[in-house]
Design an enzyme around this catalytic site. Structure first.
Site, PDB file in Angstrom:
ATOM      1  N   TYR A 146       0.569  16.606 -21.384  1.00 43.39           N
ATOM      2  CA  TYR A 146       0.297  17.282 -22.651  1.00 43.39           C
ATOM      3  C   TYR A 146      -0.106  16.313 -23.751  1.00 43.39           C
ATOM      4  CZ  TYR A 146       2.340  21.475 -20.528  1.00 43.39           C
ATOM      5  OH  TYR A 146       2.619  22.542 -19.713  1.00 43.39           O
ATOM      6  N   LYS A 196       8.168  15.729  -8.112  1.00 51.15           N
ATOM      7  CA  LYS A 196       7.150  16.045  -7.105  1.00 51.15           C
ATOM      8  C   LYS A 196       6.704  14.725  -6.483  1.00 51.15           C
ATOM      9  CE  LYS A 196       4.204  18.846  -5.018  1.00 51.15           C
ATOM     10  NZ  LYS A 196       4.619  19.867  -4.042  1.00 51.15           N
ATOM     11  N   ASP A 228       8.362  22.639  -6.804  1.00 47.18           N
ATOM     12  CA  ASP A 228       7.964  23.930  -6.225  1.00 47.18           C
ATOM     13  C   ASP A 228       9.159  24.616  -5.568  1.00 47.18           C
ATOM     14  OD1 ASP A 228       7.873  21.834  -4.406  1.00 47.18           O
ATOM     15  OD2 ASP A 228       6.011  22.454  -3.437  1.00 47.18           O
ATOM     16  N   ASP A 252       7.935  22.941 -18.965  1.00 50.59           N
ATOM     17  CA  ASP A 252       7.261  24.056 -19.630  1.00 50.59           C
ATOM     18  C   ASP A 252       7.253  25.275 -18.688  1.00 50.59           C
ATOM     19  OD1 ASP A 252       5.801  25.518 -21.448  1.00 50.59           O
ATOM     20  OD2 ASP A 252       3.865  24.653 -20.885  1.00 50.59           O
ATOM     21  N   ASP A 256       9.957  28.761 -18.670  1.00 46.27           N
ATOM     22  CA  ASP A 256       9.489  30.151 -18.779  1.00 46.27           C
ATOM     23  C   ASP A 256      10.051  30.987 -17.629  1.00 46.27           C
ATOM     24  OD1 ASP A 256       7.886  29.563 -21.034  1.00 46.27           O
ATOM     25  OD2 ASP A 256       6.370  31.009 -20.375  1.00 46.27           O
TER      26      ASP A 256
HETATM   27  C1  IPM Z   1       6.638  25.792 -25.125  1.00 45.83           C
HETATM   28  C2  IPM Z   1       5.261  26.324 -25.365  1.00 45.83           C
HETATM   29  C3  IPM Z   1       4.376  25.188 -25.827  1.00 45.83           C
HETATM   30  C4  IPM Z   1       4.375  24.124 -24.747  1.00 45.83           C
HETATM   31  C5  IPM Z   1       2.955  25.596 -26.196  1.00 45.83           C
HETATM   32  C6  IPM Z   1       2.957  26.676 -27.244  1.00 45.83           C
HETATM   33  C7  IPM Z   1       2.124  24.429 -26.628  1.00 45.83           C
HETATM   34  O1  IPM Z   1       4.762  26.928 -24.236  1.00 45.83           O
HETATM   35  O2  IPM Z   1       7.263  25.309 -26.077  1.00 45.83           O
HETATM   36  O3  IPM Z   1       7.106  25.867 -23.981  1.00 45.83           O
HETATM   37  O4  IPM Z   1       3.575  24.200 -23.823  1.00 45.83           O
HETATM   38  O5  IPM Z   1       5.187  23.226 -24.815  1.00 45.83           O
HETATM   39 MG    MG Z   2       6.138  27.026 -22.670  1.00 45.77          MG
END
Ligand code: IPM
Ligand code: MG
Length: 364
Positions: A146, A196, A228, A252, A256
């Site tokens: 990133y 990984k 994975d 990230d 989620d």
């Molecule tokens: C998070 C979000 C951010 C990231 C985005 C909005 C840039 O998805 O905080 O997880 O990828 O870190």
């Molecule tokens: Mg995120």
């Protein structure tokens, strides 16, 4: 009396409405403790770009620089609105990543917590959830893909190409691993190392560094798991995890998935700690589709307040009370429409939910 300056970045979409509820909690905490919070609101995100010409305006930087801690709502606009902003000024690239870089907030803590009171939100079967899920994902937040060098162009064959660099040095790896180990030591003394290394050299170095620092934490058991495979284990057997540590992109994605396990990213607050400053934010987006309707649950925003109280101000008991108050409101049978799954909960507005949390907190 202790006074803390807190920068309030409400953000976009549902940000301002869930931030309003979080502010109520700051006010009550102030009322019943020997502490004063100076709350300084500042523009940040997509709307800030339209209002001030930059998603992370200079005045906001100054407020954040002077603050003891920062609380930030979600940012981002609908696809159509985003298209009106130059790519590098879009709030993720133009505000959020620069915020992380400015304060070097390398350590991101994302609790995936599913106590009994909210277990019904999870899409997982009760036998998988068992007595509840309670893990923390520790994500490296200012390195890796990133933040690496990016390049686009046309190659020798006349084809458009893109190059993005994944780079870590051993210092960056060691400092986040130490965070993972220290947290594991304070909890169940098991650290899942997510990597990984069968493909990525970055993971090979990561694991080498881990091997070197692990002897400093002899009481912590390390479990190595490929990223994975970890995704599968999170669905099939999430209760095996307590503290997980991983690099930026893995964190990230898996965090989620953590939201998926809970039934909603709306149940995911987070803390982002740097050497000098910390900021706190929900892990979810700004949900422009439901913004302004008063149906978004403020859990992730108020949970971020709880994390700030604990991690920035050492107010552990009050942080626990805030969590208990939020969970208590669910346990009493209330929810907001965004989280409802056709269950039996009485659906109330964002504002009413915040008021109930405050009322509950008052009684604790
Ligand atoms: C998070 C979000 C951010 C990231 C985005 C909005 C840039 O998805 O905080 O997880 O990828 O870190
Ligand atoms: Mg995120």
């Amino acid at each position: 009396m202790k006074t803390y300056k807190i920068a309030i970045l409400a953000g976009d979409g549902i940000g301002p409405e869930i931030m309003r509820e979080a502010i109520k909690v700051f006010k009550l905490v102030e009322e019943r403790n020997d502490v004063r919070f100076e709350l300084l609101e500042a523009p940040f995100g997509g709307q800030a770009y339209f209002d001030c010409g930059h998603p992370f305006p200079e005045e906001t930087k100054a407020i954040c620089d002077a603050a003891d801690a920062i609380i930030k709502g979600p940012i981002g606009l609908s696809h159509e609105e985003s298209q009106k902003i130059p790519v590098d000024m879009q709030p993720e690239r133009g505000a959020l990543l620069p915020l992380r870089a400015r304060y070097n907030t390398f350590a991101n803590f994302r609790p995936v917590s599913l106590p009994k009171a909210i277990a019904h939100f999870s899409p997982l079967k009760p036998e998988i959830v068992g007595d509840g899920i309670d893990m923390i994902m520790v994500r490296e937040l200012v390195g890796g893909l990133y933040f690496g060098h990016k390049e686009t162009g046309v190659n020798d064959q006349g084809l458009r190409y893109v190059k993005e660099v994944l780079e870590y040095d051993e210092g960056q790896i060691a400092r986040i691993l130490h965070e993972g180990f220290k947290l594991a030591q304070r909890r169940k003394k098991v650290l899942h190392n997510i990597h990984k290394s069968n493909v990525l050299k970055s993971s090979v170095l990561w694991n080498e560094v881990l091997g070197e620092i692990a002897p400093q934490y002899p009481d912590v058991k390390v479990v190595h798991m490929l990223v994975d495979a970890a995704a599968t284990h999170l669905c099939l057997n999430p209760t095996q995890f307590d503290v997980m540590v991983m690099e930026n992109m893995f964190g990230d994605i898996l965090s989620d998935q953590g939201g998926g396990i809970l039934g909603s990213l709306g149940l995911m607050p987070s803390a982002c700690l740097g050497p000098e400053k910390a900021y706190y934010e929900p892990s979810h987006g700004s949900a422009p589709d439901i913004a302004g309707k008063g149906i978004a649950n403020p859990y992730s925003m108020i949970g971020s307040v709880a994390m700030m109280l604990e991690m920035s101000f050492g107010m552990e008991q009050e942080a626990k009370n805030v969590w208990a108050a939020m969970q208590g409101v669910f346990a009493d049978g209330y929810s907001t429409p965004d989280l409802s799954r056709g269950g039996s909960a009485e659906l109330i507005s964002t504002e009413a939910f915040g008021d109930k949390v405050v009322e509950k907190l008052r009684s604790l």
